[in-house]
Write an enzyme that holds these catalytic residues in place. Structure first.
Site, PDB file in Angstrom:
ATOM      1  N   ASP A  68       0.840  -1.185   0.000  1.00  0.00           N
ATOM      2  CA  ASP A  68       0.000   0.000   0.000  1.00  0.00           C
ATOM      3  C   ASP A  68       0.884   1.247   0.000  1.00  0.00           C
ATOM      4  O   ASP A  68       1.944   1.252  -0.627  1.00  0.00           O
ATOM      5  CB  ASP A  68      -0.938  -0.036   1.218  1.00  0.00           C
ATOM      6  CG  ASP A  68      -2.271   0.641   0.960  1.00  0.00           C
ATOM      7  OD1 ASP A  68      -2.282   1.881   0.863  1.00  0.00           O
ATOM      8  OD2 ASP A  68      -3.291  -0.061   0.855  1.00  0.00           O
ATOM      9  N   HIS A 125      -3.571   6.232   3.374  1.00  0.00           N
ATOM     10  CA  HIS A 125      -4.327   5.033   2.991  1.00  0.00           C
ATOM     11  C   HIS A 125      -3.804   3.755   3.633  1.00  0.00           C
ATOM     12  O   HIS A 125      -4.574   2.953   4.173  1.00  0.00           O
ATOM     13  CB  HIS A 125      -4.309   4.913   1.469  1.00  0.00           C
ATOM     14  CG  HIS A 125      -5.261   3.915   0.908  1.00  0.00           C
ATOM     15  ND1 HIS A 125      -4.906   2.623   0.631  1.00  0.00           N
ATOM     16  CD2 HIS A 125      -6.568   4.034   0.561  1.00  0.00           C
ATOM     17  CE1 HIS A 125      -5.947   1.972   0.134  1.00  0.00           C
ATOM     18  NE2 HIS A 125      -6.959   2.807   0.077  1.00  0.00           N
ATOM     19  N   SER A 280     -11.510  -0.308  -0.477  1.00  0.00           N
ATOM     20  CA  SER A 280     -10.201  -0.446   0.164  1.00  0.00           C
ATOM     21  C   SER A 280     -10.324  -0.853   1.618  1.00  0.00           C
ATOM     22  O   SER A 280      -9.438  -1.516   2.157  1.00  0.00           O
ATOM     23  CB  SER A 280      -9.434   0.871   0.106  1.00  0.00           C
ATOM     24  OG  SER A 280      -8.771   1.029  -1.114  1.00  0.00           O
TER      25      SER A 280
END
Length: 337
Positions: A68, A125, A280
């Protein structure tokens, strides 16, 4: 915009500021919102994780690699679940002979350095995704708070990747497999079909007993993220609090199952807490549940663990969400039989 082709992007709204630069959402859309009450978050309760915890909260022997934007392990809520390469030390040498010098805490494939030496800022994220898997906090509780999280950074500081980066993704997948990951969480969206080098890396992972979990995508369309089009990758769509397919979630026959993906409490770098939406944040519920399945019964093969996962899904009577909603309690219970 890079004229060589922006092929992956993530859109994340933090404190009301749009950080995504691409023209549409791609697995990371969301907005910071008010915290939920101090009781367990709705998403954790909905998948029945608390009922599974008396059986197992996860084993430190089970490793989930998060490929990620990098993870902020300075947060005390995540510090204890950080994967450590027991065969490596910080001495400027490749102690374990795996081709990566000083990779004690993982590798930054964006900068090609050990994660503790990276210089650029982390997009939020990756930290958010990791927190859904294994955070230990009052406001944010991960599905499997005793497993270990391997940090493999791939996205840049804006949460983007480019056509020239496909080899980096393949390398990150291979690293996870070679260094003991049981599960790889890929909350990444690709605009186009990945090249052969990535497909082969994903196939190698499955053939070597590593489960790859990815996202359906956030366009609300009947098309699935190309990374999820392979039958050796698990593809996750998102449901909302009413058990319906979230309006932003992509769908299609390639979707295997669903998990909560709307207004998910998450940790962000530097200690902030937010409420984000997107596939996600659905995928790590599945990665965490798989980690609990393997913790409950380490003798299960990857194929057997996936079978347990899918056979125990709660039927939502909605073909758009595959087998249904992940049921952590039923999955862990079945794994022990």
């Amino acid at each position: 915009m890079d004229k060589r082709g922006l092929v992956g992007w993530l859109l994340l709204l933090v404190l009301g500021l749009g950080l995504g630069l691409a023209p549409g959402p791609a697995g990371g859309s969301g907005q910071v919102g008010p915290l939920l009450p101090p009781s367990l978050p709705w998403n954790i309760q909905r998948i029945k994780a608390p009922q599974a915890w008396p059986i197992t909260q996860g084993s430190p022997e089970i490793v989930v690699a998060v490929i990620d934007s990098g993870i902020d392990f300075s947060l005390p809520e995540l510090a204890e679940v950080r994967w450590v390469n027991a065969k490596e030390s910080l001495n400027g040498r490749d102690d374990d002979g795996n081709g990566y010098v000083d990779d004690l805490f993982g590798w930054d494939f964006r900068e090609n350095v050990p994660v503790h030496l990276r210089r650029t800022a982390l997009h939020p994220h990756g930290t958010a995704v990791a927190s859904v898997i294994a955070a230990r906090a009052k406001e944010v509780v991960g599905v499997a708070p005793n497993v270990r999280i391997m940090d493999l950074r791939f996205l840049d500081s804006r949460g983007l990747f480019y056509e020239r980066d496909w080899n980096k993704l393949a390398q990150a997948i291979d690293y996870a497999v070679a260094n003991g990951a049981h599960i790889i969480n890929l909350s990444l969206y690709a605009k186009n079909k990945p090249p052969k080098v990535v497909e082969e890396a994903l196939r190698r992972a499955w053939e070597k007993g590593v489960i790859v979990v990815t996202i359906a995508g956030n366009e609300g369309q009947a098309r699935v993220n190309p990374l999820g089009a392979y039958d050796f990758v698990l593809t996750v769509s998102a449901v909302d609090k009413a058990d319906g397919r979230a309006s932003f979630s992509n769908f299609g026959p390639e979707v295997d199952l669903a998990a909560p993906g709307a207004e998910i409490p998450v940790l962000l770098p530097k200690g902030a807490v937010g409420s984000l939406s997107g596939t996600s944040f659905a995928a790590p519920h599945v990665s965490g549940t798989l980690a609990l399945i393997l913790s409950a019964n380490p003798r299960l093969s990857a194929k057997e663990a996936v079978e347990v996962l899918l056979q125990t899904c709660e039927d939502l009577n909605a073909p758009e969400v595959g087998r249904g909603l992940v049921d952590t309690y039923q999955a862990v219970t079945e794994a022990r039989r």
